[in-house]
Design a protein around this motif. Structure first.
Motif, PDB file in Angstrom:
ATOM      1  N   THR A 128      25.381   3.230 -11.709  1.00  0.00           N
ATOM      2  CA  THR A 128      25.311   3.580 -10.289  1.00  0.00           C
ATOM      3  C   THR A 128      25.667   2.378  -9.429  1.00  0.00           C
ATOM      4  N   ALA A 129      25.091   1.221  -9.740  1.00  0.00           N
ATOM      5  CA  ALA A 129      25.382   0.004  -8.979  1.00  0.00           C
ATOM      6  C   ALA A 129      25.080  -1.202  -9.864  1.00  0.00           C
ATOM      7  N   ARG A 130      26.137  -1.789 -10.409  1.00  0.00           N
ATOM      8  CA  ARG A 130      26.043  -3.008 -11.224  1.00  0.00           C
ATOM      9  C   ARG A 130      26.969  -4.017 -10.563  1.00  0.00           C
ATOM     10  N   LEU A 131      26.371  -5.000  -9.892  1.00  0.00           N
ATOM     11  CA  LEU A 131      27.115  -5.861  -8.976  1.00  0.00           C
ATOM     12  C   LEU A 131      27.085  -7.332  -9.346  1.00  0.00           C
ATOM     13  N   GLU A 132      28.198  -8.006  -9.059  1.00  0.00           N
ATOM     14  CA  GLU A 132      28.281  -9.457  -8.997  1.00  0.00           C
ATOM     15  C   GLU A 132      28.621  -9.776  -7.551  1.00  0.00           C
ATOM     16  N   ILE A 133      27.767 -10.525  -6.873  1.00  0.00           N
ATOM     17  CA  ILE A 133      27.991 -10.851  -5.468  1.00  0.00           C
ATOM     18  C   ILE A 133      28.324 -12.338  -5.386  1.00  0.00           C
ATOM     19  N   TYR A 134      29.518 -12.640  -4.884  1.00  0.00           N
ATOM     20  CA  TYR A 134      30.037 -14.005  -4.858  1.00  0.00           C
ATOM     21  C   TYR A 134      29.646 -14.681  -3.549  1.00  0.00           C
ATOM     22  N   ARG A 135      28.584 -15.498  -3.611  1.00  0.00           N
ATOM     23  CA  ARG A 135      28.006 -16.134  -2.429  1.00  0.00           C
ATOM     24  C   ARG A 135      28.798 -17.334  -1.930  1.00  0.00           C
ATOM     25  N   SER A 136      29.609 -17.929  -2.785  1.00  0.00           N
ATOM     26  CA  SER A 136      30.348 -19.134  -2.410  1.00  0.00           C
ATOM     27  C   SER A 136      31.737 -18.774  -1.900  1.00  0.00           C
ATOM     28  N   ASP A 137      32.098 -19.336  -0.758  1.00  0.00           N
ATOM     29  CA  ASP A 137      33.424 -19.145  -0.186  1.00  0.00           C
ATOM     30  C   ASP A 137      34.350 -20.191  -0.810  1.00  0.00           C
ATOM     31  N   PRO A 138      35.407 -19.762  -1.524  1.00  0.00           N
ATOM     32  CA  PRO A 138      36.291 -20.730  -2.186  1.00  0.00           C
ATOM     33  C   PRO A 138      36.925 -21.736  -1.227  1.00  0.00           C
ATOM     34  N   ARG A 139      37.038 -21.390   0.059  1.00  0.00           N
ATOM     35  CA  ARG A 139      37.585 -22.338   1.033  1.00  0.00           C
ATOM     36  C   ARG A 139      36.599 -23.472   1.307  1.00  0.00           C
ATOM     37  N   GLU A 140      35.299 -23.174   1.145  1.00  0.00           N
ATOM     38  CA  GLU A 140      34.264 -24.192   1.383  1.00  0.00           C
ATOM     39  C   GLU A 140      33.789 -24.838   0.089  1.00  0.00           C
ATOM     40  N   VAL A 141      33.885 -24.100  -1.026  1.00  0.00           N
ATOM     41  CA  VAL A 141      33.442 -24.596  -2.337  1.00  0.00           C
ATOM     42  C   VAL A 141      34.610 -24.385  -3.309  1.00  0.00           C
ATOM     43  N   PRO A 142      35.595 -25.285  -3.278  1.00  0.00           N
ATOM     44  CA  PRO A 142      36.788 -25.070  -4.113  1.00  0.00           C
ATOM     45  C   PRO A 142      36.528 -25.222  -5.614  1.00  0.00           C
ATOM     46  N   ASP A 143      35.502 -25.984  -5.998  1.00  0.00           N
ATOM     47  CA  ASP A 143      35.196 -26.170  -7.418  1.00  0.00           C
ATOM     48  C   ASP A 143      34.367 -24.993  -7.915  1.00  0.00           C
ATOM     49  N   MET A 144      34.972 -24.161  -8.756  1.00  0.00           N
ATOM     50  CA  MET A 144      34.298 -22.954  -9.245  1.00  0.00           C
ATOM     51  C   MET A 144      33.022 -23.279 -10.029  1.00  0.00           C
ATOM     52  N   ASN A 145      32.906 -24.489 -10.540  1.00  0.00           N
ATOM     53  CA  ASN A 145      31.691 -24.895 -11.252  1.00  0.00           C
ATOM     54  C   ASN A 145      30.491 -25.002 -10.318  1.00  0.00           C
ATOM     55  N   ASP A 146      30.740 -25.021  -9.005  1.00  0.00           N
ATOM     56  CA  ASP A 146      29.672 -25.122  -8.006  1.00  0.00           C
ATOM     57  C   ASP A 146      29.398 -23.796  -7.306  1.00  0.00           C
ATOM     58  N   TRP A 147      29.983 -22.714  -7.795  1.00  0.00           N
ATOM     59  CA  TRP A 147      29.804 -21.409  -7.153  1.00  0.00           C
ATOM     60  C   TRP A 147      28.424 -20.833  -7.442  1.00  0.00           C
ATOM     61  N   ASP A 148      27.935 -20.038  -6.480  1.00  0.00           N
ATOM     62  CA  ASP A 148      26.700 -19.272  -6.633  1.00  0.00           C
ATOM     63  C   ASP A 148      27.044 -17.788  -6.615  1.00  0.00           C
ATOM     64  N   THR A 149      26.542 -17.081  -7.612  1.00  0.00           N
ATOM     65  CA  THR A 149      26.801 -15.647  -7.760  1.00  0.00           C
ATOM     66  C   THR A 149      25.480 -14.951  -8.064  1.00  0.00           C
ATOM     67  N   ASP A 150      25.233 -13.834  -7.390  1.00  0.00           N
ATOM     68  CA  ASP A 150      24.044 -13.030  -7.662  1.00  0.00           C
ATOM     69  C   ASP A 150      24.442 -11.808  -8.480  1.00  0.00           C
ATOM     70  N   LEU A 151      23.658 -11.498  -9.487  1.00  0.00           N
ATOM     71  CA  LEU A 151      23.791 -10.234 -10.201  1.00  0.00           C
ATOM     72  C   LEU A 151      22.734  -9.292  -9.642  1.00  0.00           C
ATOM     73  N   GLN A 152      23.124  -8.060  -9.348  1.00  0.00           N
ATOM     74  CA  GLN A 152      22.197  -7.031  -8.879  1.00  0.00           C
ATOM     75  C   GLN A 152      22.509  -5.747  -9.636  1.00  0.00           C
ATOM     76  N   PHE A 153      21.559  -5.298 -10.478  1.00  0.00           N
ATOM     77  CA  PHE A 153      21.721  -4.080 -11.259  1.00  0.00           C
ATOM     78  C   PHE A 153      20.657  -3.085 -10.815  1.00  0.00           C
ATOM     79  N   LYS A 154      21.094  -1.899 -10.374  1.00  0.00           N
ATOM     80  CA  LYS A 154      20.157  -0.906  -9.861  1.00  0.00           C
ATOM     81  C   LYS A 154      19.300  -0.319 -10.995  1.00  0.00           C
ATOM     82  N   LEU A 155      18.018  -0.116 -10.657  1.00  0.00           N
ATOM     83  CA  LEU A 155      17.084   0.518 -11.576  1.00  0.00           C
ATOM     84  C   LEU A 155      16.933   1.987 -11.202  1.00  0.00           C
ATOM     85  N   LYS A 156      16.586   2.826 -12.182  1.00  0.00           N
ATOM     86  CA  LYS A 156      16.324   4.236 -11.882  1.00  0.00           C
ATOM     87  C   LYS A 156      15.150   4.326 -10.920  1.00  0.00           C
ATOM     88  N   ASP A 157      15.235   5.311 -10.023  1.00  0.00           N
ATOM     89  CA  ASP A 157      14.144   5.539  -9.051  1.00  0.00           C
ATOM     90  C   ASP A 157      12.949   6.145  -9.724  1.00  0.00           C
TER      91      ASP A 157
END
Length: 157
Positions: A128-157
């Motif tokens: 239903t909803a399995r997400l990777e949310i990319y919090r780092s803007d590549p223009r501000e954080v060009p080194d991908m090793n410094d990126w922050d990403t959130d995983l959000q996986f929906k649980l059944k209600d």
């Protein structure tokens, strides 16, 4: 450490496609199409870009969307789709580092969920909803090793 959070529904605009496991980077490069479509419609994203995994089949490939949450939801065109990430409980964890580490972070989140006895909002390979949310803007954080990403996986209600 993963946690369970309650999230409100979130309208979004995205590019949808069927992607081979080794084609994720090439599909991600098409994010510009979503940005250009939003700009042409004068719609501003209201949060960070995301990858949404609708079907995860390691053999047959993925059905996924790359896009942005928005306030002003309109009809999509062609491969551009609109939708709503549903409200509900999500298991979430943050990953700091190169996106190459997200497969291990995903594996760890799924294992944590199994240990906790959570029930994912999924039917087999269809999520239903399995997400990777990319919090780092590549223009501000060009080194991908410094990126922050959130995983959000929906649980059944």
């Amino acid at each position: 450490m993963p946690e369970i959070v309650e999230l409100e529904e979130r309208p979004y605009v995205a590019l949808r496609g069927k992607v081979a496991m080794d084609g994720i980077a090439a599909f991600a490069d098409r994010m510009r199409e979503v940005i250009d479509w939003l700009a042409a419609k004068e719609i501003a994203p209201n949060d960070a870009p995301f990858f949404k995994y609708d079907v995860v089949d390691m053999d047959a490939g993925l059905v996924m969307e790359i896009g942005f949450p928005v306030d002003d939801l309109r009809s999509g065109e062609g491969e551009i789709v609109t939708g709503v990430l549903p409200a509900g409980r999500y298991a979430t964890v943050s990953h700091h580092g190169h996106p190459d580490g997200l497969m291990a972070a995903t594996r760890d989140l799924l294992a944590w969920g199994e240990e906790q006895g959570v029930e994912w909002d999924a039917n087999g390979d269809h999520w239903t909803a399995r997400l990777e949310i990319y919090r780092s803007d590549p223009r501000e954080v060009p080194d991908m090793n410094d990126w922050d990403t959130d995983l959000q996986f929906k649980l059944k209600d």
